[in-house]
Design a protein around this motif. Sequence first.
Motif, short mmCIF file in Angstrom:
data_model
loop_
_atom_site.label_atom_id
_atom_site.label_comp_id
_atom_site.label_asym_id
_atom_site.label_seq_id
_atom_site.Cartn_x
_atom_site.Cartn_y
_atom_site.Cartn_z
N LYS A 106 0.84 -1.20 0.00
CA LYS A 106 0.00 0.00 0.00
C LYS A 106 0.87 1.25 0.00
O LYS A 106 2.10 1.18 0.15
CB LYS A 106 -0.94 0.00 1.21
N ASP A 118 -1.09 5.83 4.27
CA ASP A 118 -2.51 5.60 4.00
C ASP A 118 -2.82 4.12 4.23
O ASP A 118 -2.64 3.29 3.33
CB ASP A 118 -2.85 6.00 2.57
N SER A 120 -5.09 1.92 1.49
CA SER A 120 -4.76 2.23 0.10
C SER A 120 -4.37 1.01 -0.74
O SER A 120 -4.02 1.16 -1.91
CB SER A 120 -3.61 3.25 0.04
#
Length: 343
Positions: A125, A129, A132
Amino acid sequence: MPCIRKRLYAAAAASVVFVSTCLPAPASTIVRIQHNLGTNGGLNNTVYIELFDDTPATRDNFLNYVNSGAYNNVVMHRSVYGFVLQGGGFTFDSALQQFNHIATDPPVVNEFGRSNLYGTIAMAKVGGDPDSATSEFFYNLNDNSENLDNQNGGFTVFARVLGNGMDLISAFATIPTTSYQGFTNLPVNNNTLLVMNDVSVVQLRIGDTDFDGDIDQDDADLLTTTLVGGSDEPQYDVDRNGLVQQADLDLLNALLMGDLDGDGFVGIADLNMVLGHWNQTTPPGGTNGDPSNDGFVGIEDLNAVLGAWNVGTPLPPASSAVPEPTSLALLGMGTLLVVRRKH
């Protein structure tokens, strides 16, 4: 485990036999990943992974890419020895000499819970985040829990490698890496990228402990070794009760004895082999309906089949699919910048 009661009319045996058979519970979701490169002269190029049910959003997200074919011919684009082997994001266009990111579904919510231990698989990711992750994933080549469990909300472990699959993944991790088109740890073996040729969900056949497609003595031998060493992997759980124990070996041995036609399933075809040779003498070798191998087809042979009735997995229909190309070569070096995900 649901049970059913079957009544079998054994005309040749002049009897009516009632058999209570416990049907195995559904197995875990197993995904087979076949690569263009391999060990043992390229013969060992396949990894089987088990998806965890306690990360449902991540599991379903991964399966969407698998079932759509999006992972076929995707490159393993990042290899850091002793850390991770990562892929799931890019294909390579050999004509244009460039990488292209596959189309992605919306990001999946982070479901961190399991530690990033050796042999597990987690989602990649964007830094900063937690929610994500899209298509990219990585194999943990080491115990990365101290690092990856404690940053960016923790990296979601959603699967694990089964059997001796990490031997192959570890071999892939030794492929030399290069910098190319924005990638700094791209594994390249003799000008050939490491590619997942085919990624698909497979049915785990009961008793096929070594994933070779056959149910034979090798499977029983491997399960015997596993009972000594210990394992909780689903291919060894023959009775599908969530435990790997002596009962699994007993059931596998019963399957081997009752499966007279060698299709990995004990059913009417095996029963007919016994009844078709009822009260006949047979040559040694356990053939012609004589699983007891005593040279005579009788009640012991009937009991061998009925004792393992409905155990096993019927073979799936034959597939006529044509395999994808098995390699993608780097024919030249370009300078196209590719944005990549980082841990």
